[in-house]
Design an enzyme around this catalytic site. Structure first.
Site, short mmCIF file in Angstrom:
data_model
loop_
_atom_site.label_atom_id
_atom_site.label_comp_id
_atom_site.label_asym_id
_atom_site.label_seq_id
_atom_site.Cartn_x
_atom_site.Cartn_y
_atom_site.Cartn_z
N HIS A 122 0.90 -1.32 -0.07
CA HIS A 122 -0.04 0.17 0.07
C HIS A 122 0.96 1.13 -0.14
O HIS A 122 2.10 1.26 0.39
CB HIS A 122 -0.76 -0.14 1.24
CG HIS A 122 -1.89 1.07 1.44
ND1 HIS A 122 -1.51 2.13 1.65
CD2 HIS A 122 -3.06 0.99 1.14
CE1 HIS A 122 -2.56 2.82 2.08
NE2 HIS A 122 -3.78 2.24 1.64
N ASP A 199 3.22 -4.71 7.76
CA ASP A 199 1.88 -3.92 7.79
C ASP A 199 0.63 -4.85 8.12
O ASP A 199 0.49 -5.73 7.21
CB ASP A 199 1.85 -3.31 6.51
CG ASP A 199 0.69 -2.59 6.08
OD1 ASP A 199 -0.37 -2.71 6.99
OD2 ASP A 199 0.55 -1.82 5.21
N GLN A 202 -4.45 -5.32 6.82
CA GLN A 202 -5.54 -6.12 6.02
C GLN A 202 -5.44 -7.65 6.72
O GLN A 202 -6.30 -8.18 6.48
CB GLN A 202 -5.28 -6.33 4.64
CG GLN A 202 -5.43 -5.20 3.95
CD GLN A 202 -6.71 -4.61 3.99
OE1 GLN A 202 -7.64 -5.32 4.53
NE2 GLN A 202 -7.00 -3.32 3.76
N LYS A 225 -10.45 -1.09 10.48
CA LYS A 225 -10.55 -2.06 9.81
C LYS A 225 -11.02 -3.07 10.54
O LYS A 225 -11.22 -4.22 10.03
CB LYS A 225 -9.29 -2.31 9.12
CG LYS A 225 -8.84 -1.29 7.86
CD LYS A 225 -7.94 -1.55 7.07
CE LYS A 225 -7.30 -0.24 6.36
NZ LYS A 225 -8.01 0.21 5.20
N CYS A 363 -4.87 2.64 -3.68
CA CYS A 363 -3.60 3.03 -3.12
C CYS A 363 -2.37 2.21 -3.29
O CYS A 363 -1.50 1.97 -2.38
CB CYS A 363 -3.63 3.27 -1.52
SG CYS A 363 -4.80 4.42 -1.11
#
Ligand code: PMP
Length: 405
Positions: A122, A199, A202, A225, A363
């Site tokens: 991202h 990261d 997700q 999220k 993104c």
């Protein structure tokens, strides 16, 4: 097994209509909807408990401070960190990555050094490091992926040099859905004494995250999220690294003593929490995690994997529909293009039928360049989505396909 029909009752927005049609919300990778308990936590806090934390001896301030620190403990357990001192509240994944790029970068990265990321990152896990590289004269290197959306980690050996200072990769791709073998990447990096930032934006919504098992040095994710409000997120960092890193921002709460000659800093994690924190939303993040735990993380994983399997199969049956991201291990995200129909057209027509999907670059412009495309349509699922909703999505995509014939 999750009963989505029941679960949906916990999310007030899911009974909304859009353009006169029942809302079908398939934009969960962008942000998730909020359960009643999270909304209630925020409402109650502002009605009954609001007072700035860590500063007052008065009742409300102490009560809010205690709730804030309880939320930190809830987050610690959620990702199985060893200590609450390793849990820094931030505004979200982007803030967490920027914090590490700025502070770790300040301490450990010099001219000529190298930072490794991947081709499927991202923008927030690209640009934060580019800013650091520009400041320090360092260089960004990239692990590529293949056309199925699988990282070519066998190339990692050839990318690592004695100048590599950190590796930053995504746990799960927000476009391809690929779950990366981060444990393997971390082990390889550690064999060269290189720390790794994951990261987790997700991955945190879709599975169990165990930072001690992964042995990652940093882990970043966003509250919004995982069913919590916007504006709150988490940076996990190993204590021994956070200790060595300078404060990211100066201000109230992050200090021990201040004189005009010299300031000393607060203990972890407050050293990285300058100014009034978003304590209301941090407490609501605690409520969201309680809700996830009550629903059962394993139940969530199993149900979402079923949705993913069903959606992948049904979408693949549509003539002219191409799915991007075909890894075996995926989170519940399916990105696609329909014939040569522009992604925005597909998204706008779906919107008229009440279906919310994401369209555009997501993104991830370098990821799109890999496939030589300008945009995608992305359907991303949560445990409150149903198999019927996937059927309706597919029916509408077939109609769109006919419209453009
Ligand atoms: N990384 C990934 C993989 C993401 O999907 C996102 C959000 N789309 C981010 C980072 C940035 O998260 P936020 O905007 O919540 O800071």
């Amino acid at each position: 097994m999750i009963d989505a029909i029941n679960v949906r009752k916990d999310f007030p927005i899911l009974s909304a209509t859009v353009h006169g049609k029942p809302l079908i919300y398939l934009d969960n990778a962008a942000t998730t909807q909020k359960p009643e308990c999270v909304i209630q936590t925020i409402d109650e806090l502002y009605r009954t408990s609001n007072a700035n934390i860590h500063r007052g001896v008065h009742f409300l301030s102490e009560q809010c401070t205690q709730k804030y620190e309880t939320a930190r403990e809830t987050v610690r357990k959620f990702i199985n960190a060893e200590k609450t001192s390793e849990i820094v509240f931030t505004a979200g994944t982007t803030s967490s990555i920027n914090l590490v790029a700025a502070s770790f970068g300040e301490r450990f990265v010099a001219s000529g050094d190298e930072i490794i990321i991947s081709e499927m990152e991202h923008h927030s896990n690209i640009v934060s490091w580019q800013l650091l590289c520009e400041r320090k004269g360092a260089r960004l290197k990239v692990i590529p992926f293949d056309d199925n959306g699988i990282l070519l980690i066998n190339l990692l050996d050839s990318l690592i040099t004695e100048r590599t200072k950190i590796i930053a990769v995504t746990h799960a791709s927000n476009v391809l859905g690929t779950i990366n073998p981060v444990k393997e990447i971390i082990a390889k990096a550690h064999s060269h004494n290189i720390p790794v930032l994951i990261d987790g934006a997700q991955a945190a919504p879709h599975g169990n995250v165990d930072v001690r098992d992964l042995d990652c040095d940093f882990y970043a994710f966003s509250g919004h999220k995982i069913y919590a409000p916007t504006g709150i997120g988490v940076l996990y960092g190993k204590e021994k690294l956070l200790e060595q890193m300078p404060p990211y921002q100066g201000g109230g709460d992050m200090i021990s003593t201040v004189t005009f000659d010299k300031t000393t800093y607060a203990q972890l994690p407050l050293k990285f929490e300058a100014g009034t924190q978003n304590f209301i939303d941090a407490i609501a993040l605690g409520s969201a995690i309680d809700y996830i735990n009550k629903t059962g993380r394993q139940n969530i994983v199993e149900y979402e994997q079923k949705l993913l399997g069903y959606a992948t199969q049904k979408l693949s049956e549509i003539d002219g529909l191409k799915i991007y991201g075909k890894a075996d291990q995926k989170v519940a995200i399916v990105s696609f293009l329909l014939n040569d129909i522009h992604h925005l057209d597909t998204g706008m027509i779906l919107d008229k039928t009440g279906i919310a999907v994401r369209t555009g670059t997501l993104c991830t412009e370098p990821l799109l360049s890999h496939f030589n495309i300008r945009g995608l349509v992305r359907a991303s699922f949560s445990f409150y989505n149903t198999f019927d909703e996937i059927d309706i999505l597919c029916e509408n995509l077939k109609k769109i396909s006919l419209m453009f014939k």
